[in-house]
Enzyme design. Structure first.
Site, short mmCIF file in Angstrom:
data_model
loop_
_atom_site.label_atom_id
_atom_site.label_comp_id
_atom_site.label_asym_id
_atom_site.label_seq_id
_atom_site.Cartn_x
_atom_site.Cartn_y
_atom_site.Cartn_z
N LYS A 184 0.88 -1.18 0.00
CA LYS A 184 0.00 0.00 0.00
C LYS A 184 0.91 1.23 0.00
CE LYS A 184 -1.91 2.91 2.01
NZ LYS A 184 -1.65 4.32 1.65
N GLU A 259 9.77 1.68 10.79
CA GLU A 259 10.82 2.67 10.52
C GLU A 259 10.14 4.03 10.53
OE1 GLU A 259 12.98 1.60 6.95
OE2 GLU A 259 13.98 -0.02 8.01
N CYS A 293 13.59 11.10 6.58
CA CYS A 293 13.52 10.65 7.98
C CYS A 293 14.83 10.90 8.69
CB CYS A 293 13.14 9.18 8.04
SG CYS A 293 14.27 8.13 7.12
N GLU A 391 9.14 16.92 14.66
CA GLU A 391 9.61 16.67 13.30
C GLU A 391 8.82 17.57 12.34
OE1 GLU A 391 8.63 12.90 11.41
OE2 GLU A 391 10.63 12.82 10.52
P1 NAD Z 1 2.24 8.53 7.37
O1 NAD Z 1 2.44 7.75 8.63
O2 NAD Z 1 1.21 9.57 7.35
O3 NAD Z 1 1.89 7.54 6.16
C1 NAD Z 1 2.73 6.47 5.79
C2 NAD Z 1 1.89 5.42 5.10
O4 NAD Z 1 0.95 4.89 6.03
C3 NAD Z 1 1.07 5.91 3.92
O5 NAD Z 1 1.04 4.90 2.92
C4 NAD Z 1 -0.32 6.08 4.53
O6 NAD Z 1 -1.37 5.98 3.60
C5 NAD Z 1 -0.36 4.92 5.49
N1 NAD Z 1 -1.29 5.07 6.59
C6 NAD Z 1 -1.72 6.22 7.18
N2 NAD Z 1 -2.58 5.93 8.19
C7 NAD Z 1 -2.67 4.59 8.25
C8 NAD Z 1 -3.39 3.69 9.09
N3 NAD Z 1 -4.16 4.11 10.09
N4 NAD Z 1 -3.25 2.36 8.88
C9 NAD Z 1 -2.44 1.90 7.90
N5 NAD Z 1 -1.76 2.70 7.06
C10 NAD Z 1 -1.86 4.03 7.24
O7 NAD Z 1 3.66 9.11 7.01
P2 NAD Z 1 4.05 10.02 5.74
O8 NAD Z 1 3.58 11.40 5.97
O9 NAD Z 1 3.65 9.32 4.49
O10 NAD Z 1 5.64 9.96 5.83
C11 NAD Z 1 6.39 10.83 6.61
C12 NAD Z 1 6.87 10.13 7.87
O11 NAD Z 1 7.60 8.95 7.52
C13 NAD Z 1 7.85 10.99 8.65
O12 NAD Z 1 7.60 10.86 10.01
C14 NAD Z 1 9.20 10.38 8.29
O13 NAD Z 1 10.21 10.64 9.20
C15 NAD Z 1 8.85 8.94 8.20
N6 NAD Z 1 9.85 8.19 7.42
C16 NAD Z 1 10.66 7.30 8.07
C17 NAD Z 1 11.64 6.59 7.38
C18 NAD Z 1 12.55 5.61 8.07
O14 NAD Z 1 13.12 4.76 7.40
N7 NAD Z 1 12.74 5.68 9.38
C19 NAD Z 1 11.80 6.82 6.01
C20 NAD Z 1 10.98 7.74 5.38
C21 NAD Z 1 10.00 8.41 6.11
#
Ligand code: NAD
Length: 490
Positions: A184, A259, A293, A391
Protein backbone atom coordinates in the site's frame (compact mmCIF):
# COMPACT_ATOMS: atom_id res chain seq x y z
CA UNK A 1 -0.89 19.04 -24.09
CA UNK A 2 2.12 18.97 -21.74
CA UNK A 3 3.85 15.75 -20.77
CA UNK A 4 2.51 16.17 -17.22
CA UNK A 5 -1.09 16.09 -18.44
CA UNK A 6 -0.74 12.81 -20.32
CA UNK A 7 -0.11 10.69 -17.23
CA UNK A 8 -2.22 7.54 -17.26
CA UNK A 9 -4.57 6.94 -14.33
CA UNK A 10 -2.90 4.80 -11.66
CA UNK A 11 -4.61 1.45 -10.96
CA UNK A 12 -4.27 -1.35 -8.46
CA UNK A 13 -2.19 -4.36 -9.47
CA UNK A 14 -3.79 -7.56 -8.23
CA UNK A 15 -3.03 -11.14 -9.24
CA UNK A 16 -0.93 -10.04 -12.19
CA UNK A 17 -3.28 -7.48 -13.73
CA UNK A 18 -4.04 -3.78 -13.41
CA UNK A 19 -7.51 -3.12 -12.02
CA UNK A 20 -9.86 -0.35 -11.01
CA UNK A 21 -11.34 -0.29 -7.52
CA UNK A 22 -14.23 -2.67 -6.91
CA UNK A 23 -16.50 0.35 -6.35
CA UNK A 24 -14.89 2.41 -9.17
CA UNK A 25 -13.63 5.03 -6.69
CA UNK A 26 -10.70 7.31 -7.58
CA UNK A 27 -8.82 10.22 -6.04
CA UNK A 28 -6.95 13.12 -7.65
CA UNK A 29 -3.19 13.06 -8.12
CA UNK A 30 -1.77 16.57 -7.78
CA UNK A 31 1.62 17.74 -9.07
CA UNK A 32 3.03 19.64 -6.05
CA UNK A 33 5.17 21.87 -8.29
CA UNK A 34 2.14 23.24 -10.18
CA UNK A 35 -0.84 22.43 -7.89
CA UNK A 36 -2.53 20.90 -10.97
CA UNK A 37 -4.45 17.64 -10.99
CA UNK A 38 -2.45 15.50 -13.40
CA UNK A 39 -4.44 12.28 -13.29
CA UNK A 40 -6.48 10.10 -10.95
CA UNK A 41 -5.62 6.99 -8.96
CA UNK A 42 -7.81 4.06 -7.92
CA UNK A 43 -9.08 4.49 -4.37
CA UNK A 44 -8.73 1.14 -2.63
CA UNK A 45 -11.12 -0.05 0.06
CA UNK A 46 -11.73 -3.27 2.00
CA UNK A 47 -12.91 -5.19 -1.10
CA UNK A 48 -9.71 -4.38 -3.00
CA UNK A 49 -7.54 -5.35 -0.05
CA UNK A 50 -9.47 -8.64 0.26
CA UNK A 51 -8.85 -9.45 -3.43
CA UNK A 52 -5.16 -8.59 -3.15
CA UNK A 53 -4.64 -10.64 0.02
CA UNK A 54 -6.52 -13.59 -1.57
CA UNK A 55 -4.21 -13.36 -4.60
CA UNK A 56 -1.12 -13.15 -2.40
CA UNK A 57 -2.27 -16.09 -0.24
CA UNK A 58 -3.07 -18.15 -3.35
CA UNK A 59 0.37 -17.44 -4.85
CA UNK A 60 2.07 -18.32 -1.58
CA UNK A 61 0.22 -21.64 -1.22
CA UNK A 62 0.83 -22.50 -4.88
CA UNK A 63 4.57 -22.55 -4.14
CA UNK A 64 5.77 -21.43 -7.59
CA UNK A 65 7.62 -18.61 -5.82
CA UNK A 66 7.60 -19.48 -2.11
CA UNK A 67 9.08 -22.95 -2.66
CA UNK A 68 11.03 -22.15 -5.83
CA UNK A 69 14.79 -22.76 -5.82
CA UNK A 70 16.61 -19.73 -4.45
CA UNK A 71 18.44 -19.46 -7.79
CA UNK A 72 15.13 -18.88 -9.60
CA UNK A 73 14.20 -16.03 -7.28
CA UNK A 74 17.67 -14.55 -7.66
CA UNK A 75 17.47 -14.71 -11.45
CA UNK A 76 14.02 -13.09 -11.48
CA UNK A 77 15.03 -10.26 -9.13
CA UNK A 78 18.26 -9.61 -11.01
CA UNK A 79 16.28 -9.37 -14.24
CA UNK A 80 13.81 -7.01 -12.53
CA UNK A 81 16.72 -4.84 -11.37
CA UNK A 82 18.05 -4.62 -14.95
CA UNK A 83 14.61 -3.77 -16.33
CA UNK A 84 14.09 -1.15 -13.64
CA UNK A 85 17.38 0.55 -14.51
CA UNK A 86 16.43 0.50 -18.19
CA UNK A 87 13.25 2.43 -17.33
CA UNK A 88 15.01 4.89 -15.03
CA UNK A 89 13.95 8.07 -16.87
CA UNK A 90 10.31 7.06 -17.02
CA UNK A 91 10.01 6.05 -13.37
CA UNK A 92 11.89 9.12 -12.11
CA UNK A 93 9.71 11.39 -14.21
CA UNK A 94 6.60 9.89 -12.58
CA UNK A 95 8.14 10.15 -9.13
CA UNK A 96 8.99 13.81 -9.63
CA UNK A 97 5.46 14.51 -10.86
CA UNK A 98 3.86 12.83 -7.86
CA UNK A 99 6.07 14.05 -5.00
CA UNK A 100 8.21 16.89 -6.35
CA UNK A 101 11.71 15.53 -5.70
CA UNK A 102 14.19 17.15 -8.13
CA UNK A 103 15.08 14.96 -11.08
CA UNK A 104 18.70 16.16 -10.84
CA UNK A 105 21.48 16.44 -13.39
CA UNK A 106 21.69 13.98 -16.32
CA UNK A 107 23.49 10.73 -15.51
CA UNK A 108 25.45 8.44 -17.78
CA UNK A 109 23.56 5.47 -16.27
CA UNK A 110 20.35 5.16 -14.25
CA UNK A 111 19.30 7.85 -11.76
CA UNK A 112 21.01 7.30 -8.35
CA UNK A 113 17.68 6.52 -6.67
CA UNK A 114 16.92 3.90 -9.32
CA UNK A 115 20.43 2.51 -8.98
CA UNK A 116 19.90 2.24 -5.23
CA UNK A 117 16.50 0.56 -5.76
CA UNK A 118 18.04 -1.94 -8.18
CA UNK A 119 20.76 -2.53 -5.58
CA UNK A 120 18.02 -3.32 -3.01
CA UNK A 121 16.69 -6.02 -5.36
CA UNK A 122 20.08 -7.48 -6.23
CA UNK A 123 21.38 -7.38 -2.66
CA UNK A 124 18.50 -9.40 -1.19
CA UNK A 125 18.36 -11.69 -4.24
CA UNK A 126 21.90 -12.72 -3.31
CA UNK A 127 21.43 -12.60 0.45
CA UNK A 128 18.61 -15.16 0.29
CA UNK A 129 20.68 -17.49 -1.85
CA UNK A 130 23.87 -17.27 0.17
CA UNK A 131 22.30 -17.37 3.64
CA UNK A 132 23.20 -20.59 5.44
CA UNK A 133 21.30 -22.51 8.09
CA UNK A 134 22.75 -23.43 11.48
CA UNK A 135 23.28 -26.83 13.02
CA UNK A 136 23.96 -27.82 16.63
CA UNK A 137 25.35 -31.14 17.76
CA UNK A 138 24.78 -31.84 21.49
CA UNK A 139 27.43 -34.36 22.57
CA UNK A 140 26.76 -36.58 19.57
CA UNK A 141 23.34 -37.32 21.11
CA UNK A 142 21.15 -34.82 19.36
CA UNK A 143 21.62 -33.04 16.05
CA UNK A 144 19.50 -29.95 15.47
CA UNK A 145 19.33 -27.94 12.29
CA UNK A 146 17.47 -24.70 11.76
CA UNK A 147 15.28 -23.79 8.81
CA UNK A 148 14.38 -20.27 7.74
CA UNK A 149 11.48 -20.53 5.34
CA UNK A 150 9.23 -18.09 3.53
CA UNK A 151 6.66 -17.03 6.10
CA UNK A 152 3.49 -15.99 4.26
CA UNK A 153 1.77 -12.79 3.16
CA UNK A 154 3.18 -9.43 4.29
CA UNK A 155 1.58 -6.00 4.17
CA UNK A 156 4.08 -3.33 3.10
CA UNK A 157 3.02 0.24 3.87
CA UNK A 158 5.25 3.02 2.59
CA UNK A 159 5.48 6.83 2.62
CA UNK A 160 5.84 9.30 -0.24
CA UNK A 161 9.18 10.94 0.45
CA UNK A 162 11.24 8.47 -1.58
CA UNK A 163 8.63 6.12 -3.03
CA UNK A 164 10.74 3.86 -5.22
CA UNK A 165 13.75 3.52 -2.93
CA UNK A 166 11.80 3.01 0.30
CA UNK A 167 9.37 0.58 -1.34
CA UNK A 168 12.07 -1.60 -2.88
CA UNK A 169 13.88 -1.53 0.46
CA UNK A 170 10.91 -3.48 1.88
CA UNK A 171 9.71 -5.51 -1.08
CA UNK A 172 13.20 -6.77 -2.02
CA UNK A 173 13.73 -8.82 1.17
CA UNK A 174 10.03 -9.67 1.46
CA UNK A 175 9.91 -11.19 -2.03
CA UNK A 176 13.47 -12.53 -2.12
CA UNK A 177 12.83 -14.83 0.86
CA UNK A 178 9.81 -16.25 -0.98
CA UNK A 179 6.92 -14.36 0.59
CA UNK A 180 3.98 -12.71 -1.15
CA UNK A 181 3.23 -9.04 -0.63
CA UNK A 182 0.37 -6.59 -0.68
CA UNK A 183 1.90 -3.15 -0.96
CA UNK A 184 0.00 0.00 0.00
CA UNK A 185 2.02 3.02 -1.23
CA UNK A 186 1.20 6.49 0.03
CA UNK A 187 -1.81 8.23 -1.47
CA UNK A 188 0.61 11.08 -2.26
CA UNK A 189 2.79 8.91 -4.51
CA UNK A 190 0.58 6.43 -6.38
CA UNK A 191 2.14 6.71 -9.86
CA UNK A 192 5.63 5.26 -9.85
CA UNK A 193 4.75 1.80 -8.49
CA UNK A 194 2.94 0.90 -11.73
CA UNK A 195 6.28 0.69 -13.53
CA UNK A 196 7.58 -1.68 -10.89
CA UNK A 197 4.57 -3.99 -11.34
CA UNK A 198 5.28 -4.17 -15.08
CA UNK A 199 8.95 -4.81 -14.38
CA UNK A 200 8.23 -7.74 -12.03
CA UNK A 201 5.78 -9.22 -14.53
CA UNK A 202 8.28 -8.97 -17.38
CA UNK A 203 10.99 -10.47 -15.20
CA UNK A 204 8.84 -13.58 -14.72
CA UNK A 205 7.54 -13.22 -11.17
CA UNK A 206 4.43 -15.40 -10.85
CA UNK A 207 1.07 -13.57 -10.68
CA UNK A 208 -0.15 -12.79 -7.17
CA UNK A 209 3.28 -12.69 -5.54
CA UNK A 210 3.44 -8.88 -5.62
CA UNK A 211 0.22 -6.86 -5.44
CA UNK A 212 -0.40 -3.15 -5.07
CA UNK A 213 -3.51 -1.52 -3.64
CA UNK A 214 -3.54 2.27 -3.94
CA UNK A 215 -5.47 4.47 -1.56
CA UNK A 216 -5.64 6.29 1.73
CA UNK A 217 -4.27 5.10 5.05
CA UNK A 218 -7.49 4.53 6.93
CA UNK A 219 -9.42 3.17 3.94
CA UNK A 220 -6.83 0.82 2.44
CA UNK A 221 -4.00 0.64 4.99
CA UNK A 222 -6.09 -0.25 8.05
CA UNK A 223 -7.95 -3.19 6.40
CA UNK A 224 -4.60 -4.52 5.21
CA UNK A 225 -3.21 -4.40 8.74
CA UNK A 226 -6.32 -6.07 10.17
CA UNK A 227 -6.59 -8.83 7.57
CA UNK A 228 -6.26 -12.25 9.27
CA UNK A 229 -4.31 -13.75 6.34
CA UNK A 230 -1.59 -11.10 6.60
CA UNK A 231 1.21 -12.46 8.77
CA UNK A 232 3.22 -9.29 9.24
CA UNK A 233 3.38 -5.60 8.44
CA UNK A 234 6.46 -3.65 7.54
CA UNK A 235 5.73 0.05 7.86
CA UNK A 236 7.69 3.22 7.15
CA UNK A 237 6.01 6.45 8.15
CA UNK A 238 5.09 8.53 11.17
CA UNK A 239 5.05 7.39 14.81
CA UNK A 240 1.33 8.23 15.10
CA UNK A 241 0.45 5.85 12.27
CA UNK A 242 2.76 3.17 13.71
CA UNK A 243 0.86 3.27 17.00
CA UNK A 244 -2.43 2.88 15.16
CA UNK A 245 -0.99 -0.06 13.20
CA UNK A 246 0.38 -1.68 16.36
CA UNK A 247 -3.11 -1.58 17.90
CA UNK A 248 -4.80 -3.02 14.81
CA UNK A 249 -2.13 -5.71 14.40
CA UNK A 250 -2.37 -6.90 18.00
CA UNK A 251 -5.61 -8.97 17.84
CA UNK A 252 -4.09 -11.21 15.14
CA UNK A 253 -0.60 -11.15 16.75
CA UNK A 254 1.15 -9.92 13.62
CA UNK A 255 4.85 -9.31 13.50
CA UNK A 256 5.59 -5.65 12.80
CA UNK A 257 8.60 -3.60 11.78
CA UNK A 258 8.46 0.17 12.17
CA UNK A 259 10.82 2.67 10.52
CA UNK A 260 9.63 6.05 11.77
CA UNK A 261 10.41 9.72 12.05
CA UNK A 262 13.30 11.65 13.49
CA UNK A 263 14.70 14.93 14.75
CA UNK A 264 18.28 13.94 14.26
CA UNK A 265 21.19 15.94 15.64
CA UNK A 266 24.07 16.92 13.40
CA UNK A 267 26.81 17.70 15.93
CA UNK A 268 29.70 19.84 14.73
CA UNK A 269 32.73 20.25 16.99
CA UNK A 270 35.22 23.11 16.64
CA UNK A 271 37.95 20.67 15.55
CA UNK A 272 35.89 19.31 12.64
CA UNK A 273 36.81 19.67 8.98
CA UNK A 274 34.33 22.50 8.41
CA UNK A 275 34.83 22.48 4.64
CA UNK A 276 33.10 19.11 4.68
CA UNK A 277 30.83 19.54 7.71
CA UNK A 278 29.08 22.74 6.58
CA UNK A 279 27.98 21.65 3.06
CA UNK A 280 27.01 18.31 4.54
CA UNK A 281 24.87 20.02 7.20
CA UNK A 282 23.09 21.95 4.42
CA UNK A 283 22.60 18.78 2.39
CA UNK A 284 21.36 17.00 5.52
CA UNK A 285 18.46 19.39 6.01
CA UNK A 286 17.72 20.77 2.51
CA UNK A 287 17.97 17.60 0.44
CA UNK A 288 14.49 16.48 -0.69
CA UNK A 289 13.26 19.75 0.87
CA UNK A 290 13.98 18.32 4.31
CA UNK A 291 11.48 15.53 3.74
CA UNK A 292 13.85 12.78 4.86
CA UNK A 293 13.52 10.65 7.98
CA UNK A 294 17.27 10.89 8.60
CA UNK A 295 17.41 14.68 8.02
CA UNK A 296 19.87 16.42 10.34
CA UNK A 297 17.21 18.87 11.45
CA UNK A 298 18.89 19.94 14.70
CA UNK A 299 22.31 21.37 13.90
CA UNK A 300 24.40 21.52 17.09
CA UNK A 301 27.48 23.72 16.78
CA UNK A 302 30.27 24.17 19.34
CA UNK A 303 30.01 27.67 20.77
CA UNK A 304 33.57 28.73 19.87
CA UNK A 305 32.79 28.44 16.13
CA UNK A 306 29.08 29.30 16.32
CA UNK A 307 29.18 32.80 14.77
CA UNK A 308 31.54 31.75 11.97
CA UNK A 309 29.34 28.72 11.32
CA UNK A 310 26.19 30.84 10.94
CA UNK A 311 27.92 33.01 8.34
CA UNK A 312 29.31 30.08 6.35
CA UNK A 313 26.08 28.06 6.58
CA UNK A 314 24.08 31.03 5.24
CA UNK A 315 26.44 31.26 2.26
CA UNK A 316 26.26 27.53 1.51
CA UNK A 317 22.45 27.46 1.84
CA UNK A 318 22.14 30.06 -0.94
CA UNK A 319 22.89 27.29 -3.44
CA UNK A 320 19.69 25.48 -2.43
CA UNK A 321 17.32 27.70 -4.43
CA UNK A 322 13.91 26.12 -4.89
CA UNK A 323 12.64 25.66 -8.44
CA UNK A 324 10.93 23.43 -10.99
CA UNK A 325 11.91 19.88 -9.99
CA UNK A 326 11.88 18.75 -13.64
CA UNK A 327 14.62 21.27 -14.41
CA UNK A 328 17.95 19.42 -14.43
CA UNK A 329 19.72 22.17 -12.47
CA UNK A 330 17.20 22.42 -9.60
CA UNK A 331 18.47 21.14 -6.25
CA UNK A 332 15.33 21.74 -4.19
CA UNK A 333 11.76 21.06 -5.28
CA UNK A 334 8.43 21.81 -3.58
CA UNK A 335 6.98 20.10 -0.53
CA UNK A 336 4.78 17.15 -1.38
CA UNK A 337 1.30 18.54 -0.74
CA UNK A 338 -0.83 21.44 0.43
CA UNK A 339 -1.15 19.71 3.80
CA UNK A 340 2.60 19.49 4.19
CA UNK A 341 3.05 23.10 3.00
CA UNK A 342 0.54 24.39 5.56
CA UNK A 343 2.16 22.31 8.28
CA UNK A 344 5.65 23.68 7.57
CA UNK A 345 4.36 27.26 7.29
CA UNK A 346 2.65 26.74 10.66
CA UNK A 347 5.99 25.73 12.20
CA UNK A 348 7.61 28.85 10.72
CA UNK A 349 5.03 30.97 12.56
CA UNK A 350 5.88 29.11 15.76
CA UNK A 351 9.59 29.65 15.02
CA UNK A 352 9.08 33.42 14.96
CA UNK A 353 7.79 33.21 18.55
CA UNK A 354 10.19 30.62 19.83
CA UNK A 355 13.37 31.89 18.15
CA UNK A 356 14.64 33.98 15.25
CA UNK A 357 14.69 33.20 11.56
CA UNK A 358 18.28 33.53 10.35
CA UNK A 359 17.37 33.14 6.67
CA UNK A 360 14.42 31.91 4.61
CA UNK A 361 11.14 31.48 6.43
CA UNK A 362 8.63 31.88 3.61
CA UNK A 363 7.59 31.21 0.04
CA UNK A 364 10.40 31.87 -2.45
CA UNK A 365 10.04 34.95 -4.62
CA UNK A 366 8.82 34.31 -8.16
CA UNK A 367 7.24 30.94 -7.36
CA UNK A 368 3.57 31.79 -7.00
CA UNK A 369 2.28 28.29 -7.70
CA UNK A 370 3.44 25.06 -6.11
CA UNK A 371 4.14 24.11 -2.52
CA UNK A 372 7.57 25.75 -2.33
CA UNK A 373 9.26 26.86 0.89
CA UNK A 374 12.63 28.60 1.12
CA UNK A 375 15.55 26.85 2.77
CA UNK A 376 15.32 28.12 6.34
CA UNK A 377 17.50 28.30 9.44
CA UNK A 378 16.25 29.12 12.92
CA UNK A 379 18.47 30.34 15.76
CA UNK A 380 18.01 31.48 19.38
CA UNK A 381 15.43 28.78 20.13
CA UNK A 382 15.58 26.70 23.30
CA UNK A 383 16.42 23.00 22.82
CA UNK A 384 13.07 22.37 24.56
CA UNK A 385 11.06 24.55 22.14
CA UNK A 386 8.53 22.83 19.87
CA UNK A 387 10.56 23.65 16.76
CA UNK A 388 13.58 21.96 18.39
CA UNK A 389 11.57 18.92 19.42
CA UNK A 390 8.97 18.15 16.72
CA UNK A 391 9.61 16.67 13.30
CA UNK A 392 8.85 19.49 10.83
CA UNK A 393 9.65 17.46 7.68
CA UNK A 394 10.55 20.54 5.68
CA UNK A 395 13.70 22.50 4.75
CA UNK A 396 13.97 23.97 8.23
CA UNK A 397 17.08 23.52 10.35
CA UNK A 398 17.27 24.62 13.99
CA UNK A 399 20.81 25.67 14.94
CA UNK A 400 21.73 25.27 18.61
CA UNK A 401 25.10 26.08 20.27
CA UNK A 402 26.78 23.71 22.75
CA UNK A 403 29.78 23.98 25.09
CA UNK A 404 31.40 20.54 25.15
CA UNK A 405 30.74 16.87 24.39
CA UNK A 406 28.54 16.31 27.45
CA UNK A 407 26.53 19.42 26.71
CA UNK A 408 26.06 18.25 23.10
CA UNK A 409 24.91 14.83 24.35
CA UNK A 410 22.47 16.40 26.80
CA UNK A 411 20.89 18.48 24.01
CA UNK A 412 20.96 15.71 21.39
CA UNK A 413 19.45 13.07 23.69
CA UNK A 414 16.73 15.46 24.87
CA UNK A 415 14.37 14.11 22.23
CA UNK A 416 11.48 11.67 21.88
CA UNK A 417 13.16 10.51 18.67
CA UNK A 418 16.35 8.52 18.15
CA UNK A 419 16.85 7.76 14.48
CA UNK A 420 20.22 9.10 13.29
CA UNK A 421 23.09 11.11 14.70
CA UNK A 422 25.92 12.79 12.82
CA UNK A 423 29.19 13.68 14.54
CA UNK A 424 31.83 15.94 13.00
CA UNK A 425 35.14 16.04 14.85
CA UNK A 426 38.86 15.65 14.23
CA UNK A 427 39.21 13.60 17.42
CA UNK A 428 38.65 9.86 17.35
CA UNK A 429 38.27 9.89 21.13
CA UNK A 430 35.45 12.43 20.93
CA UNK A 431 33.74 10.46 18.15
CA UNK A 432 33.98 7.23 20.13
CA UNK A 433 32.78 8.87 23.37
CA UNK A 434 29.81 10.41 21.56
CA UNK A 435 28.78 7.32 19.60
CA UNK A 436 28.48 5.23 22.75
CA UNK A 437 26.27 7.80 24.42
CA UNK A 438 24.14 9.16 21.60
CA UNK A 439 20.68 7.60 21.88
CA UNK A 440 20.06 6.84 18.21
CA UNK A 441 19.88 3.71 16.10
CA UNK A 442 22.38 4.97 13.53
CA UNK A 443 25.46 7.17 13.77
CA UNK A 444 27.56 8.61 11.00
CA UNK A 445 30.95 10.12 11.88
CA UNK A 446 32.50 12.74 9.58
CA UNK A 447 30.15 11.78 6.77
CA UNK A 448 26.57 12.41 5.77
CA UNK A 449 24.09 9.68 4.99
CA UNK A 450 26.02 6.75 3.55
CA UNK A 451 24.72 3.20 3.24
CA UNK A 452 25.83 -0.38 3.44
CA UNK A 453 22.77 -2.60 3.02
CA UNK A 454 24.05 -4.97 5.72
CA UNK A 455 23.73 -2.18 8.33
CA UNK A 456 20.91 -2.58 10.87
CA UNK A 457 18.76 0.33 9.66
CA UNK A 458 16.31 1.70 12.24
CA UNK A 459 15.79 3.89 15.25
CA UNK A 460 15.20 3.87 19.00
CA UNK A 461 12.47 5.61 21.05
CA UNK A 462 9.72 7.01 18.77
CA UNK A 463 11.92 6.52 15.71
CA UNK A 464 11.18 2.86 15.31
CA UNK A 465 10.94 -0.68 16.44
CA UNK A 466 12.92 -3.40 14.74
CA UNK A 467 15.81 -3.24 12.30
CA UNK A 468 15.90 -3.90 8.59
CA UNK A 469 18.97 -4.67 6.50
CA UNK A 470 21.01 -7.77 5.71
CA UNK A 471 20.27 -10.75 7.93
CA UNK A 472 17.95 -8.68 10.14
CA UNK A 473 15.54 -8.43 7.22
CA UNK A 474 15.86 -12.19 6.81
CA UNK A 475 14.82 -12.72 10.42
CA UNK A 476 11.77 -10.53 9.93
CA UNK A 477 10.65 -11.99 6.61
CA UNK A 478 11.22 -15.69 7.33
CA UNK A 479 9.96 -18.18 9.88
CA UNK A 480 12.77 -19.87 11.73
CA UNK A 481 12.18 -23.39 13.01
CA UNK A 482 14.30 -26.39 13.88
CA UNK A 483 14.31 -30.14 13.38
CA UNK A 484 16.25 -32.51 15.67
CA UNK A 485 17.17 -36.16 15.55
CA UNK A 486 19.31 -38.45 17.69
CA UNK A 487 22.81 -39.44 16.58
CA UNK A 488 24.76 -42.59 17.08
CA UNK A 489 27.63 -41.50 19.35
CA UNK A 490 31.07 -41.54 17.74
P1 NAD B 1 2.24 8.53 7.37
O1 NAD B 1 2.44 7.75 8.63
O2 NAD B 1 1.21 9.57 7.35
O3 NAD B 1 1.89 7.54 6.16
C1 NAD B 1 2.73 6.47 5.79
C2 NAD B 1 1.89 5.42 5.10
O4 NAD B 1 0.95 4.89 6.03
C3 NAD B 1 1.07 5.91 3.92
O5 NAD B 1 1.04 4.90 2.92
C4 NAD B 1 -0.32 6.08 4.53
O6 NAD B 1 -1.37 5.98 3.60
C5 NAD B 1 -0.36 4.92 5.49
N1 NAD B 1 -1.29 5.07 6.59
C6 NAD B 1 -1.72 6.22 7.18
N2 NAD B 1 -2.58 5.93 8.19
C7 NAD B 1 -2.67 4.59 8.25
C8 NAD B 1 -3.39 3.69 9.09
N3 NAD B 1 -4.16 4.11 10.09
N4 NAD B 1 -3.25 2.36 8.88
C9 NAD B 1 -2.44 1.90 7.90
N5 NAD B 1 -1.76 2.70 7.06
C10 NAD B 1 -1.86 4.03 7.24
O7 NAD B 1 3.66 9.11 7.01
P2 NAD B 1 4.05 10.02 5.74
O8 NAD B 1 3.58 11.40 5.97
O9 NAD B 1 3.65 9.32 4.49
O10 NAD B 1 5.64 9.96 5.83
C11 NAD B 1 6.39 10.83 6.61
C12 NAD B 1 6.87 10.13 7.87
O11 NAD B 1 7.60 8.95 7.52
C13 NAD B 1 7.85 10.99 8.65
O12 NAD B 1 7.60 10.86 10.01
C14 NAD B 1 9.20 10.38 8.29
O13 NAD B 1 10.21 10.64 9.20
C15 NAD B 1 8.85 8.94 8.20
N6 NAD B 1 9.85 8.19 7.42
C16 NAD B 1 10.66 7.30 8.07
C17 NAD B 1 11.64 6.59 7.38
C18 NAD B 1 12.55 5.61 8.07
O14 NAD B 1 13.12 4.76 7.40
N7 NAD B 1 12.74 5.68 9.38
C19 NAD B 1 11.80 6.82 6.01
C20 NAD B 1 10.98 7.74 5.38
C21 NAD B 1 10.00 8.41 6.11
Amino acid sequence: MSKEQTVRPARHYINGSFRDSADGGVFDVVNPATEEVITVAARGQVADIDSAVDAARGAFDDGAWSRAPAAFRRKTLFKAADLLEARSDEIMHLQTLEMGGPIGPPHPGPHPLVERSAWNLRFFAEEQELAGERAYNRDDNLLTYTMSDAAGVFGLITPWNSPLMLSTWKMAPCLAYGNSAVHKPSELSPLSMGVLCEVFEEAGMPAGVYNVVLGHGREAGAPLVEHPDVLGVSFTGSPATAKDIAGRAAPTLKRTSFELGGKSANIIFADADLKKAIPSAAMGIFMNSGQACIAGSRILVQRSIYDDFLKAFTEVAAAWTPGNPLDRTTRMGPLVSKGQYDRVMGYLDIARDEGRILFGGGRPEGLDKGYFVEPTAIVDASPDARISQEEIFGPVGVIIPFDDADDALRIANNSDFGLAGYIWTGSQDTAHYMSHRLETGMIWINTGFNRDLRQPFGGVKESGLGREGGELSRHFYTTTRFASFPLTPR
